[in-house]
Design an enzyme around this catalytic site. Structure first.
Site, mmCIF file in Angstrom:
data_model
loop_
_atom_site.group_PDB
_atom_site.id
_atom_site.type_symbol
_atom_site.label_atom_id
_atom_site.label_comp_id
_atom_site.label_asym_id
_atom_site.label_seq_id
_atom_site.Cartn_x
_atom_site.Cartn_y
_atom_site.Cartn_z
ATOM 1 N NE ARG A 1 4.239 21.953 -19.003
ATOM 2 C CZ ARG A 1 4.131 20.607 -18.889
ATOM 3 N NH1 ARG A 1 3.197 19.809 -19.710
ATOM 4 N NH2 ARG A 1 4.460 19.864 -17.740
ATOM 5 C CD GLU B 1 1.665 10.803 -16.076
ATOM 6 O OE1 GLU B 1 1.500 11.923 -16.750
ATOM 7 O OE2 GLU B 1 1.830 9.633 -16.514
#
Ligand SMILES: O=P(O)(O)OC[C@H]1O[C@H](OP(=O)(O)OP(=O)(O)O)[C@H](O)[C@@H]1O
Ligand SMILES: Nc1ncnc2[nH]cnc12
Length: 179
Positions: free
Chosen positions: A62, A99
């Site tokens: 991204r 994460e």
């Protein structure tokens, strides 16, 4: 931090992706909205308009979408930081955790010349593990990392604070509390 409700409303939240318990902040809906995409890129580059920036480093995947646009707007070069095994020339590599997983990233060893001023770009900072790895790689080859910028901050996960503790100025455009 600029807190812009307009562009924040274009980010979609998907519960339990890619793993149970993760609230995934999906920026594809922001990117698909022409006004929001332009606004986000304009806001990211704003502090460096007219400043000397040699390279923009974007983190796969991204960060490539935003980093390319930011580099173009700043008339800077673009450097891809990729998941391992994708770059053809001599690389520097580092393992990192994020994460919801662990991975390794690489950058061409000659992508930045010592002392060049580099801005790191990604869509989102959560734990900061990915960005921390990228800063370490950039510094390993002598880059002067002048800033890191992200559209989304998940402040409860501490990533932006982690980067600031590494003496990297951080710019984010919106925050989601409670991640
Ligand atoms: O702050 P962290 O906890 O390290 O997480 C942030 C990173 O996680 C996402 O990338 P992901 O690895 O999912 O890759 P993608 O861009 O290919 O979807 C995001 O684009 C950041 O790079
Ligand atoms: N909660 C989250 N949403 C989107 N991308 C992420 N990368 C790491 N954590 C994320």
């Amino acid at each position: 931090m600029t807190f812009d409700h307009d562009i924040k409303a274009t980010v979609r939240t998907i519960p339990d992706y890619p793993k149970k318990g993760i609230l995934f902040r999906d920026i594809t809906t922001l990117l698909a909205d022409a006004r929001a995409f332009r606004r986000a890129v304009d806001e990211l580059v704003h502090p460096w308009a007219g400043a000397k920036v040699d390279k923009v480093a974007g983190i796969e995947a991204r960060g490539f979408i935003l980093g390319g646009a930011v580099a173009h707007q700043l008339s800077a070069g673009f450097v891809p930081i990729r998941k391992k095994g994708k770059l053809p020339h001599t690389t520097v590599r580092i393992a990192y955790s994020l994460e919801y997983g662990i991975d390794e990233m690489e950058m061409h060893a000659d992508a930045v010349q010592p002392g060049e001023r580099v801005i790191l770009v990604d869509d989102l900072i959560a734990t900061g593990g990915t960005a921390e790895g990228a800063v370490k790689l950039l510094r390993q080859i002598g880059a002067n990392v002048v800033a890191a910028c992200f559209i989304v901050d998940l402040p409860d996960l501490g990533g932006a604070a982690k980067l600031r503790a590494m003496d990297v100025p951080v710019r984010t455009l919106m925050a989601f509390e409670g991640h």
